[in-house]
Write a protein that holds these residues in place. Structure first.
Motif, short mmCIF file in Angstrom:
data_model
loop_
_atom_site.label_atom_id
_atom_site.label_comp_id
_atom_site.label_asym_id
_atom_site.label_seq_id
_atom_site.Cartn_x
_atom_site.Cartn_y
_atom_site.Cartn_z
N GLU A 1 0.83 -1.21 0.00
CA GLU A 1 0.00 0.00 0.00
C GLU A 1 0.86 1.26 0.00
O GLU A 1 0.59 2.23 -0.72
N LYS A 2 1.92 1.24 0.84
CA LYS A 2 2.81 2.41 0.91
C LYS A 2 3.53 2.63 -0.43
O LYS A 2 3.74 3.77 -0.86
N GLU A 3 3.92 1.53 -1.11
CA GLU A 3 4.58 1.64 -2.42
C GLU A 3 3.62 2.27 -3.45
O GLU A 3 4.02 3.09 -4.27
N ARG A 4 2.33 1.83 -3.39
CA ARG A 4 1.34 2.40 -4.29
C ARG A 4 1.16 3.90 -4.04
O ARG A 4 1.04 4.69 -4.96
N MET A 5 1.16 4.25 -2.76
CA MET A 5 1.03 5.67 -2.40
C MET A 5 2.22 6.48 -2.93
O MET A 5 2.06 7.60 -3.42
N MET A 6 3.43 5.84 -2.84
CA MET A 6 4.64 6.51 -3.38
C MET A 6 4.50 6.71 -4.90
O MET A 6 4.86 7.75 -5.45
N GLY A 7 3.98 5.67 -5.59
CA GLY A 7 3.78 5.75 -7.04
C GLY A 7 2.81 6.85 -7.41
O GLY A 7 3.05 7.63 -8.36
N ASP A 8 1.67 6.93 -6.66
CA ASP A 8 0.67 7.97 -6.91
C ASP A 8 1.27 9.36 -6.70
O ASP A 8 0.98 10.31 -7.45
N LEU A 9 2.13 9.45 -5.67
CA LEU A 9 2.78 10.73 -5.36
C LEU A 9 3.68 11.19 -6.52
O LEU A 9 3.65 12.35 -6.92
N ARG A 10 4.45 10.22 -7.05
CA ARG A 10 5.35 10.56 -8.17
C ARG A 10 4.54 10.95 -9.42
O ARG A 10 4.93 11.86 -10.16
N LYS A 11 3.41 10.23 -9.68
CA LYS A 11 2.56 10.57 -10.82
C LYS A 11 2.01 11.99 -10.70
O LYS A 11 1.97 12.74 -11.68
N GLU A 12 1.59 12.33 -9.48
CA GLU A 12 1.05 13.67 -9.26
C GLU A 12 2.13 14.73 -9.48
O GLU A 12 1.88 15.78 -10.06
N GLN A 13 3.36 14.40 -9.04
CA GLN A 13 4.47 15.34 -9.23
C GLN A 13 4.75 15.53 -10.73
O GLN A 13 4.96 16.65 -11.21
N GLU A 14 4.74 14.42 -11.50
CA GLU A 14 4.97 14.50 -12.95
C GLU A 14 3.88 15.32 -13.64
O GLU A 14 4.17 16.12 -14.54
N ALA A 15 2.62 15.10 -13.18
CA ALA A 15 1.50 15.84 -13.78
C ALA A 15 1.65 17.34 -13.53
O ALA A 15 1.41 18.16 -14.43
N THR A 16 2.08 17.70 -12.31
CA THR A 16 2.29 19.12 -11.98
C THR A 16 3.41 19.71 -12.83
O THR A 16 3.31 20.83 -13.33
N GLU A 17 4.50 18.93 -12.98
CA GLU A 17 5.63 19.41 -13.80
C GLU A 17 5.21 19.61 -15.26
O GLU A 17 5.60 20.59 -15.90
N GLN A 18 4.41 18.66 -15.78
CA GLN A 18 3.94 18.77 -17.17
C GLN A 18 3.04 20.00 -17.34
O GLN A 18 3.14 20.72 -18.33
N LEU A 19 2.15 20.21 -16.36
CA LEU A 19 1.25 21.35 -16.41
C LEU A 19 2.02 22.66 -16.36
O LEU A 19 1.74 23.61 -17.11
N THR A 20 3.05 22.72 -15.48
CA THR A 20 3.89 23.92 -15.37
C THR A 20 4.64 24.18 -16.67
O THR A 20 4.73 25.32 -17.14
N ALA A 21 5.18 23.11 -17.27
CA ALA A 21 5.92 23.24 -18.52
C ALA A 21 5.01 23.74 -19.64
O ALA A 21 5.40 24.61 -20.44
N LYS A 22 3.77 23.21 -19.69
CA LYS A 22 2.81 23.64 -20.71
C LYS A 22 2.44 25.11 -20.52
O LYS A 22 2.36 25.88 -21.48
N TYR A 23 2.25 25.52 -19.25
CA TYR A 23 1.92 26.90 -18.92
C TYR A 23 3.04 27.84 -19.37
O TYR A 23 2.82 28.87 -20.01
N LYS A 24 4.29 27.44 -19.05
CA LYS A 24 5.45 28.26 -19.44
C LYS A 24 5.57 28.37 -20.96
O LYS A 24 5.86 29.44 -21.49
N ALA A 25 5.36 27.25 -21.65
CA ALA A 25 5.47 27.23 -23.12
C ALA A 25 4.43 28.15 -23.75
O ALA A 25 4.74 28.89 -24.69
N MET A 26 3.19 28.09 -23.24
CA MET A 26 2.12 28.93 -23.79
C MET A 26 2.41 30.41 -23.53
O MET A 26 2.28 31.24 -24.42
N GLU A 27 2.85 30.72 -22.29
CA GLU A 27 3.07 32.12 -21.95
C GLU A 27 4.28 32.70 -22.67
O GLU A 27 4.33 33.88 -22.99
N SER A 28 5.27 31.83 -22.97
CA SER A 28 6.48 32.32 -23.65
C SER A 28 6.18 32.75 -25.09
O SER A 28 6.93 33.52 -25.68
#
Length: 638
Positions: free
Chosen positions: A450-477
């Motif tokens: 269960e803890k490993e799954r939680m770690m995986g979900d955490l990393r996925k959420e971090q990747e999603a945030t990074e992708q969203l930030t990158a998309k935001y920066k690309a659009m604004e640039s």
């Protein structure tokens, strides 16, 4: 020059003459046949085969530039006001027209690496991005560029990587934007360097070839299209968008086979070039005449693309280029005649405000949506972080006043801190489970999983945030904000120098217009001012006037003869082209009749359909569109 009709404006016509080249100088001491009066904006043309008593032909234009003229002078006096209009939301077109080898490409592009010899296009790039960097900070800009050529009456995208093998693009017409090219590549440009790179990519793909008159002759008409969208808050508090479209056109030159010495494919190219330029001349004549009910825009791809620029919603500058050599007298006279007619064309330019197809509005909406998502993630990350630390979460009052520019930085920081704390907490919990002696092995495995799954979900959420930030920066640039220093040399000294140069150009323009008006008024009022003290004096004055009118009559008779001669020459050239095309057509008929079975020929004929939009015959696909998509799936859909 504004016309008497409200909201109507004449096409601005300027003439430029290149110096004699080495080959022309070596042909004899005859010298040039073109003289220019820069003060009055006049071109005086001498017929090298006429007698000394025959009067010379004089043409008056908005401005003239002789062989010693500088690229910057032409730009500041004749082109800068057009670029300013495009930045204010008008459509603008500048095109160079003339015989092959007279300096059209030099005028439009010049020598890019030499600041003194840079042409209209690189100077326009510099002008646009300098204007953006000096504008107010509440303005947002989006600059897009496209590059196409018309080669043998086919529209080709010069920015398409498969340019050589790609199919020809189609022209379409919209009630809002007029004639446009379907599926044309459009590149967002954020700096001079980026838009120059777009130009260089297109230039490498453009069709050029050597002829007897020009070693690097353009074998196609090239159109570089720049769209500048500007968003600015209006008096009502809402953001309003203005869209300026700028067409920078480098036409291929008209040419005669006898002088250029072209054969084979070069001859076919020349035939298509001359036909499209002939269609352009017919459009200019029909618009200048004013009595023609029909303007033949559909006779060529070039005239369709320039439909708005000639008689439509645009401000237009035509640069007519001349060759001064005696052997090019007929071509120079033809160019001057077309340029003289073009002065009478009336356009109806208007500002393009809040158009439906503005991309800037879509970009702003997408950026706002991404910013809202990032704000939501920031709030969620902070809440979870404070729950992990065991603190009650309360929004600080100053959080709401955060600048928009800091949103993505804050989100990244909060997300990283939250992920770090969560990883530390999960590692502690996993360690506690492993050390717990009272838990069964199966229970330990379940809890650790269960803890490993939680770690995986955490990393996925971090990747999603990074992708969203990158998309935001690309659009604004992609959006340029007014007042930001996107160009290194936008200092006060440079700004003052440019303002002085603009003042000098404006003063020169006003002085020339006043001189032309005074010349016309002097001729009109001369008769009214005349008083005679004796009958003899009156006879002398009337005789002088009679001689002047007789000279004008002789000029008009010579002009009529020249026009007739030109018409005969044009007809002979068209007949020659028609004979060559007829011979080629007969040859193809011979191949069809002797080498293609009748049933195959009938199959081909049955597939032919006429497209009225494109004004040409096309083949229907062998497999219907729906079936081909069903069979080939994603490949054809793409």
């Amino acid at each position: 020059v504004m016309s008497k009709n409200k909201g109507s404006e004449s096409v601005k016509v300027v003439v430029r003459c290149r110096p004699l080249n080495r080959k022309e100088e070596s042909n004899g001491p005859a010298g040039g046949i073109v003289q220019m009066d820069l003060r009055l904006g006049q071109v005086i043309l001498r017929n090298p085969r006429a007698s000394a008593s025959e009067p010379q032909k004089t043409f008056t234009f908005d401005a003239v530039y002789d062989a010693s003229s500088k690229q910057r002078d032409l730009y500041d006096e004749s082109v800068r006001p057009l670029i300013d209009s495009a930045l204010a939301g008008f459509n603008g077109t500048i095109f160079a027209y003339g015989q092959t080898g007279t300096g059209k490409t030099y005028t439009m592009q010049g020598v890019w690496l030499d600041p003194e010899k840079r042409g209209v296009i690189p100077n326009a790039f510099d002008h646009i991005f300098t204007h953006i960097s000096r504008s107010q900070s509440d303005k947002q800009y989006l600059v897009r560029a496209s590059y196409l050529e018309i080669y043998r009456e086919e529209v080709r995208d010069l920015l398409d990587p498969n340019h050589g093998t790609a199919r020809a693009l189609e022209l379409r017409e919209s009630p809002d934007t007029g004639v446009y090219v379907r599926d044309l590549t459009s590149c967002v440009c954020k700096s001079i360097k980026e838009i120059e790179e777009v130009m260089n990519v297109g230039n490498q793909a453009r069709a050029v070839g050597a002829t007897d008159m020009n070693e690097h002759s353009s074998r196609s008409h090239a159109l570089f299209l720049i769209t500048v969208e500007c968003s600015q808050p209006g008096p009502d508090g809402r953001k309003h968008i203005r869209v300026g479209r700028l067409n920078l056109v480098d036409l291929a030159g008209s040419e005669r086979q006898a002088k250029t010495g072209v054969q084979g494919d070069r001859l076919k190219e020349a035939a298509k070039i001359n036909l499209s330029l002939s269609a352009l001349g017919n459009v200019i004549s029909a618009l200048a005449d004013g009595r023609s009910g029909h303007v033949p825009y559909r006779d060529s791809k070039l005239t369709r693309l320039l439909q708005d620029s000639l008689g439509g919603n645009a401000k237009t500058v035509m640069v007519a280029t001349l060759g001064p050599a005696p052997q090019h007298y007929e071509e120079t006279l033809t160019t001057l005649r077309y340029a003289n007619r073009a002065k009478n064309i009336q356009n109806q330019p208007r500002v393009n405000e809040d158009p439906k197809d503005a991309l800037l509005r879509e970009f702003q909406r997408e950026i706002a949506r991404l910013r809202a998502q990032l704000n939501h993630r920031k709030w969620r990350s902070k809440q979870k972080k404070e729950q992990v630390e065991g603190e009650g979460w309360e929004r600080d009052g100053d959080e709401e006043t955060e600048g928009e520019d800091e949103v993505e930085v804050e989100v990244e920081k909060e997300a990283q801190e939250y992920v770090k704390l969560e990883e530390q907490r999960l590692e502690r919990e996993k360690e506690a489970i492993r050390e717990d002696q009272f838990l069964l092995a199966e229970e330990k495995q379940r809890l650790l999983g269960e803890k490993e799954r939680m770690m995986g979900d955490l990393r996925k959420e971090q990747e999603a945030t990074e992708q969203l930030t990158a998309k935001y920066k690309a659009m604004e640039s992609k959006l340029l904000v007014g007042g930001k220093n996107i160009i290194d040399h936008t200092n006060e000294q440079q700004k003052m120098l440019e303002m002085k140069r603009q003042e000098i150009a404006e003063q020169s323009r006003s002085e020339r217009e006043m001189q032309q008006q005074m010349l016309v008024q002097d001729e009109e009022t001369l008769e009214l001012r005349e008083t005679f003290t004796s009958l003899q004096q009156e006879v002398e004055a009337k005789t002088k006037k009679l001689k002047k009118l007789y000279a004008k009559l002789q000029c008009i008779k010579a002009e009529i003869q020249d026009v007739n001669d030109e018409h005969v020459r044009s007809r002979q050239e068209l007949e020659q082209t028609q004979n060559e095309l007829t011979r080629e057509l007969k040859f193809k008929y011979l191949i069809i009749e002797n080498f293609i079975p009748p049933e195959e020929k009938n199959k081909i004929m049955n597939r032919l359909t006429f497209d009225p939009e494109e004004d040409q015959w096309k083949f229907q696909p062998l497999v219907p569109a729906e079936r081909s998509i069903r069979c080939c799936g994603d490949i054809l859909a793409i």
